[in-house]
Design a protein around this motif. Structure first.
Motif, short mmCIF file in Angstrom:
data_model
loop_
_atom_site.label_atom_id
_atom_site.label_comp_id
_atom_site.label_asym_id
_atom_site.label_seq_id
_atom_site.Cartn_x
_atom_site.Cartn_y
_atom_site.Cartn_z
N GLN A 291 0.89 -1.27 0.04
CA GLN A 291 0.15 -0.04 0.09
C GLN A 291 0.90 1.46 -0.09
N VAL A 317 -3.92 -1.11 -10.64
CA VAL A 317 -4.91 -2.29 -11.00
C VAL A 317 -3.82 -3.28 -10.89
N TRP A 320 -3.32 -4.13 -7.32
CA TRP A 320 -4.32 -4.89 -6.98
C TRP A 320 -4.36 -6.32 -7.26
N SER A 321 -4.16 -6.68 -8.38
CA SER A 321 -4.34 -8.13 -8.96
C SER A 321 -3.29 -9.08 -8.20
N LYS A 328 -7.63 -9.33 -0.03
CA LYS A 328 -8.57 -8.59 -0.80
C LYS A 328 -9.82 -8.32 0.02
N LEU A 333 -9.56 -2.54 -0.07
CA LEU A 333 -10.35 -2.22 -1.22
C LEU A 333 -10.54 -0.67 -1.16
N PHE A 336 -7.52 1.20 -1.84
CA PHE A 336 -6.93 1.35 -3.31
C PHE A 336 -7.93 2.16 -4.12
N VAL A 337 -9.38 2.23 -3.59
CA VAL A 337 -10.21 3.34 -4.25
C VAL A 337 -9.81 4.67 -3.77
N ALA A 358 -11.18 0.80 -13.90
CA ALA A 358 -10.49 0.26 -12.67
C ALA A 358 -11.00 0.08 -11.53
N LYS A 361 -13.17 -3.13 -11.72
CA LYS A 361 -12.09 -4.24 -11.70
C LYS A 361 -11.74 -4.61 -10.46
N ILE A 362 -11.67 -3.58 -9.68
CA ILE A 362 -11.10 -3.85 -7.99
C ILE A 362 -12.38 -4.26 -7.43
N ASP A 365 -13.35 -8.03 -7.75
CA ASP A 365 -12.34 -8.97 -6.98
C ASP A 365 -12.97 -9.42 -5.82
#
Length: 567
Positions: A291, A317, A320-321, A328, A333, A336-337, A358, A361-362, A365
């Motif tokens: 992070q 992204v 994150w993947s 996760k 989340l 990351f947002v 993006a 997609k996050i 998951d």
């Protein structure tokens, strides 16, 4: 001064010494030296040394001055090695010139340093000479002399070393120079040169002796050993050190080394940084964490090899993947947002599309229940979530409303979420987004279990934010239809008051931020008013006028035609 011939060099030298101007004297001494060099050209070095020896005068009060001038002549003549004759001169200034004047050969410097005839003071001077090379015998002798009280002199000698094994023997051993090196509060001089020549040694000094990183020397290592430096700092956790001043301004504080390195890595080595993020994600605890690196990626605003917004989004992204599925969760989340870029203008369509893609997609998951909780709250207790508010504020209002309706296709949002969209996203000073307000309120009226209290309460929120009279009028008609033509008189009065205020604003100083009304006067609204039997006659008459039609044959129509809509 005329160039001397094969004889008379001594006289020419003495005449030059009489010159009081320093610049002129040095120029003439150099000319004399070139003449001597030309005279001895093609002969043995001893011939040129003999010519220089002829310039020496009798010992006296000016001997040191003459000897220094003779060294200038020797330097111009190119007589390398002549300085050894003056290493043991009585004058300190002459010895200094002999050591530092580039007329001392490597062999002579080493022999004088090791010799028992040389004083301790002379050997200190020789350590600063470029002619003295760092060899095992020289370092051993320096350690015997200065290893107790003057270890910084041994360091000055070691930084000139050309063999990595010799440096490792002395620096990584705490019984030798390693103990002194590890106790230094500030980085000793000479590290940039060592970093260029021996980058692997510098890494070992950081790991084993606690050497603090310095951007002024580590940046040279990044050109050839970037992955090694990145792994040592970001993956192994050796982060102590400082970077440059903020914005390279001397008056600003310095940036931490790992922050500077992370910024450099994302701009110059993004592939290596993504690989490091994958390895960091697998560790239970790490500093800096994944992070932290992601934050430095999105905060990067450097104009040197700058990152575009699209690149930042794609890298984020990708990070994150690479996180394990167990990490996760909702908290991750949300973090990351929050890192996604903000304040993107509406005309930057591609970047907005990448930002929206993006986000989804996050969100995709995590499981459906977790996704519901993050977007609209738990099913039993819906609320306006922090994740959704953070994302919506990053988007222009039209895009934010479209994404809100995308959420509503899967989940039903709570009343506070609608209120947030009206007050914080779509409200504007000039009413440019009032149609979006109406769109959201229209969708709100279709919620399951919608009653009159909730509908009217949300309309009051809508009324506080709207600037367009047309939007207010059409939305109020929509509310009337939803309530079956019934309306509370207080709300009607508030609507009429708000529209009157906007009409005044349109004709006054706020005309530029007040949209013009284009709809017909809502003459049907007065029909909602019912006067009590005891009402005054003129009040009953006015209400009857308002209940009449707007046709020109009707009284209300005639008044509107004469006085306009303001009537």
């Amino acid at each position: 001064m005329a160039a001397p011939g094969d004889t008379g060099h001594r006289a020419a030298f003495q005449a030059t010494l009489a010159q009081r101007n320093f610049g002129t004297r040095c120029h003439e001494l150099a000319a004399l030296g070139k003449a001597l060099g030309a005279t001895a050209k093609g002969t043995s070095p001893s011939t040129l040394e003999a010519l220089l020896d002829e310039l020496a005068g009798d010992p006296g009060s000016t001997q040191a001055f003459e000897e220094r001038c003779r060294l200038i002549v020797a330097k111009a003549a190119g007589c390398t090695g002549y300085a050894k004759k003056l290493l043991y001169h009585n004058s300190q200034t002459v010895r200094v010139e002999a050591v530092r004047g580039s007329l001392l050969s490597t062999t002579d410097a080493q022999a004088a340093f090791i010799s028992d005839a040389s004083s301790r003071k002379l050997k200190k001077l020789l350590i600063g000479s470029k002619a003295l090379r760092c060899s095992a015998s020289v370092v051993d002798h320096a350690w015997q002399l200065f290893g107790v009280a003057d270890q910084e002199l041994v360091w000055k000698l070691l930084v000139k070393a050309e063999e990595e094994m010799l440096l490792r023997t002395w620096l990584l051993d705490r019984n030798k120079m390693g103990g002194w090196f590890s106790t230094q509060a500030k980085s000793p001089p000479g590290l940039p040169g060592l970093a260029q020549r021996f980058p692997l040694l510098m890494i070992d000094l950081v790991k084993e002796l606690g050497l603090k990183w310095g951007w002024y020397w580590a940046k040279d290592m990044l050109q050839t050993h970037s992955l090694l430096v990145l792994r040592t700092t970001l993956l192994d956790g050796f982060t102590c050190g400082t970077g440059p001043h903020f914005a390279y301004l001397p008056t600003r504080s310095r940036i931490g080394f790992w922050e500077t390195l992370a910024s450099w890595g994302w701009r110059h080595r993004p592939t290596e940084m993504l690989d490091l993020c994958r390895e960091l994600a697998a560790k239970t605890y790490a500093h800096p964490s994944v992070q932290d690196l992601a934050e430095k990626l999105m905060e990067n605003t450097s104009t040197r090899f700058y990152l575009t917004t699209t690149q930042k989004i794609n890298y984020l992204v990708n990070i994150w993947s690479q996180l394990p599925a167990a990490q996760k969760n909702g908290d991750q989340l949300s973090e990351f947002v929050a890192m996604l870029p903000k304040d993107l203008k509406e005309h930057r369509v591609d970047e907005l599309n990448n930002l929206v893609a993006a986000f989804w997609k996050i969100v995709a998951d995590v499981g459906r229940s977790a996704r519901r909780e993050l977007l609209v709250g738990q099913e039993a207790q819906p609320k306006c979530t922090q994740t959704w508010t953070t994302f919506a504020k990053k988007l222009p209002p039209p895009v934010a409303v479209d994404q809100f309706f995308r959420v509503l296709q899967e989940f039903d949002a709570a009343c506070p979420t609608y209120k947030f969209m009206i007050e914080s996203v779509c409200a504007s000073e000039d009413g440019r987004h009032d149609r979006l307000l109406q769109r959201i309120y229209e969708r709100y009226l279709k919620k399951d279990g919608m009653n009159a209290v909730r509908a009217c309460s949300m309309f009051q929120v809508f009324l506080d934010c709207a600037r367009s009279r047309d939007v207010i009028q059409s939305s109020f008609d929509m509310l009337l239809q939803h309530l079956g033509g019934k309306m509370e008189l207080g709300l009607l009065q508030r609507v009429v008051s708000a529209m009157h205020k906007l009409e005044v604003d349109f004709g006054g100083d706020k005309a530029s931020c007040t949209p013009q009304a284009t709809m017909m006067v809502p003459v049907q609204w007065p029909r909602l008013v019912r006067l009590p039997p005891t009402a005054a006659p003129h009040s009953d008459f006015l209400l009857a006028v308002l209940h009449s039609g707007i046709d020109e044959s009707q009284l209300l129509g005639k008044m509107l035609g004469k006085y306009g809509a303001s009537f």
